[in-house]
Each structure stands twice: as C-alpha cells, then as structure tokens.
Design a protein around this motif. Structure first.
Motif, PDB file in Angstrom:
ATOM      1  N   VAL A   1      -7.713 -21.294  13.436  1.00 48.89           N
ATOM      2  CA  VAL A   1      -6.599 -21.148  14.106  1.00 48.89           C
ATOM      3  C   VAL A   1      -6.426 -19.746  13.664  1.00 48.89           C
TER       4      VAL A   1
ATOM      5  N   LEU B   1       4.429 -20.597  13.076  1.00 47.07           N
ATOM      6  CA  LEU B   1       3.230 -20.205  13.018  1.00 47.07           C
ATOM      7  C   LEU B   1       3.365 -18.390  12.223  1.00 47.07           C
TER       8      LEU B   1
ATOM      9  N   LEU C   1       4.417 -26.674   8.519  1.00 46.73           N
ATOM     10  CA  LEU C   1       3.572 -28.137   9.433  1.00 46.73           C
ATOM     11  C   LEU C   1       4.082 -28.879   8.803  1.00 46.73           C
TER      12      LEU C   1
ATOM     13  N   LEU D   1      -0.055 -27.258  18.309  1.00 48.48           N
ATOM     14  CA  LEU D   1      -0.691 -26.159  18.313  1.00 48.48           C
ATOM     15  C   LEU D   1      -0.902 -25.376  19.477  1.00 48.48           C
TER      16      LEU D   1
ATOM     17  N   THR E   1       0.739 -21.743  20.670  1.00 51.64           N
ATOM     18  CA  THR E   1      -0.250 -20.495  20.572  1.00 51.64           C
ATOM     19  C   THR E   1      -0.285 -19.606  22.269  1.00 51.64           C
TER      20      THR E   1
END
Length: 199
Positions: free
Chosen positions: A83, A114, A154, A179, A183
């Motif tokens: 990732v 992230l 997370l 996720l 992204t």
C-alpha cells in the motif's frame, strides 16, 4: 520494495519463516489470485481485493506446521508495504477513509488515515479460538502489521455481531472500502492534504 507502475506496489519478503510475494494494484477491478495455505485467510484477502476494487496477486509459503502466526503477520507486513509503495508521494489523494459496513448480524466500522504515522485501535470481540484453520487472535496481529508497515492510523471497531465469520469478514471488507476511499484522487487537492506540506 519498488513501485512497478502507476499505483502498483510489488513487495517480496523472504525470511527463515516465510516466503511472500505480492503485487497490489490500487486501480484494479477486484481480481485476486491468493495462496497462503490458510483457506479462511485466503477467503478474507480475496474479499478485500473484490470489495476494494484492488487487483491482488499473493503467493505465501510459511511454517504452517508451527501455526498460522508467522504467515499471517508477514502477509500483513507485506500488504502494508505494498500500500505504501502504491500510493507513492500521496499527492492529490483524499488521505482519509471510513466505512460503516453491515455483514448480516455484524456491524463493523473501519476508519484510516494514510498519514505516515502508524497506529492501530482494534476492538473485535472474538472469543472462539479458530474460524476454519485461522486463529482468531491473528486478526489483530494482521491489522497491526498492516498499520505499522503501511504507516497508517487504522481503527477497526465492532459495533454489533455474534457470528465470528461475519465479524471478521466485515472487518476485511470495511478495511477495503475505507482504503479505497482514502486512496482516491480529488482534483481540488494540490500537493498532499496536510498543512505541513508532507505526509
């Protein structure tokens, strides 16, 4: 670890306990080819790919004659690194993702950032020793490994649920959807989404 294309991360990890090769395409269509030797774990990873619309190729060989620990933990490490490689410099991405996901009796919340800072908050209430051949205590170890290798905050929370299969599957699907959201690109974002100018 290397970036082999736009939003594709490829990682290989070989130790005395496991040998793992993975390619993750964040902009895929949900195709998965997964082999870890742990049937229920394979099922969860295929669901992760399908519901996140990621393409995932994973081959893992581990010391399953001991138990599933090394294989599951190391797959988590490799997924986190994949990732991280795939998102690259994080310019233009939304950065945050969150999903409240129902799975029959189970209701699971997954939120992530992230941000480059690893942290796991985990609350799945699993009191059965195994589902299939997967030790349920390894679910936390998997998400811990992903969060630290991927350098992400997370949070995985169980809001409801009694069936362990549904709880675990809901967690993997919620993680996939969060996720995918984090992204995505947003054309309004210039550089990275941070007042510091870096993530």
């Amino acid at each position: 670890m290397e970036i082999v294309g736009n939003r594709i991360g490829s990682v290989e990890r070989v130790t005395g306990e496991t040998s793992i090769r993975m390619t993750l395409n964040l902009d895929g269509s949900g195709k998965a080819s997964v082999s870890t030797g742990i049937g229920f774990f394979d099922h969860m990873l295929c669901g992760f790919a399908r519901h996140g619309l990621f393409d995932l190729e994973l081959s893992a060989e581990g010391d399953l004659e001991v138990d599933t620990h090394h294989t599951i933990e190391d797959v988590g490490i490799v997924l986190g690194k994949a990732v991280k490689a795939a998102v690259g410099d994080k310019k233009g991405i939304v950065r945050y993702g969150s999903k409240l996901l129902p799975m029959d009796d189970a209701l699971i919340l997954c939120s992530l950032d992230l941000c480059g800072r690893p942290y796991l908050a985990y609350d799945l209430r699993l009191d059965r020793e195994k589902v299939g051949e997967l030790e349920t205590e390894m679910i936390r170890e998997f998400f811990y490994a992903v969060s630290y290798a991927g350098e992400m905050n997370l949070h995985v929370k169980q809001l409801d649920g009694i069936n362990h299969h549904h709880i675990i599957e809901g967690a993997f699907k919620a993680f996939a959807k969060a996720l995918d959201e984090a992204t995505k690109y947003d054309e309004r974002i210039t550089g990275v989404l941070s007042t510091k100018g870096t993530l």
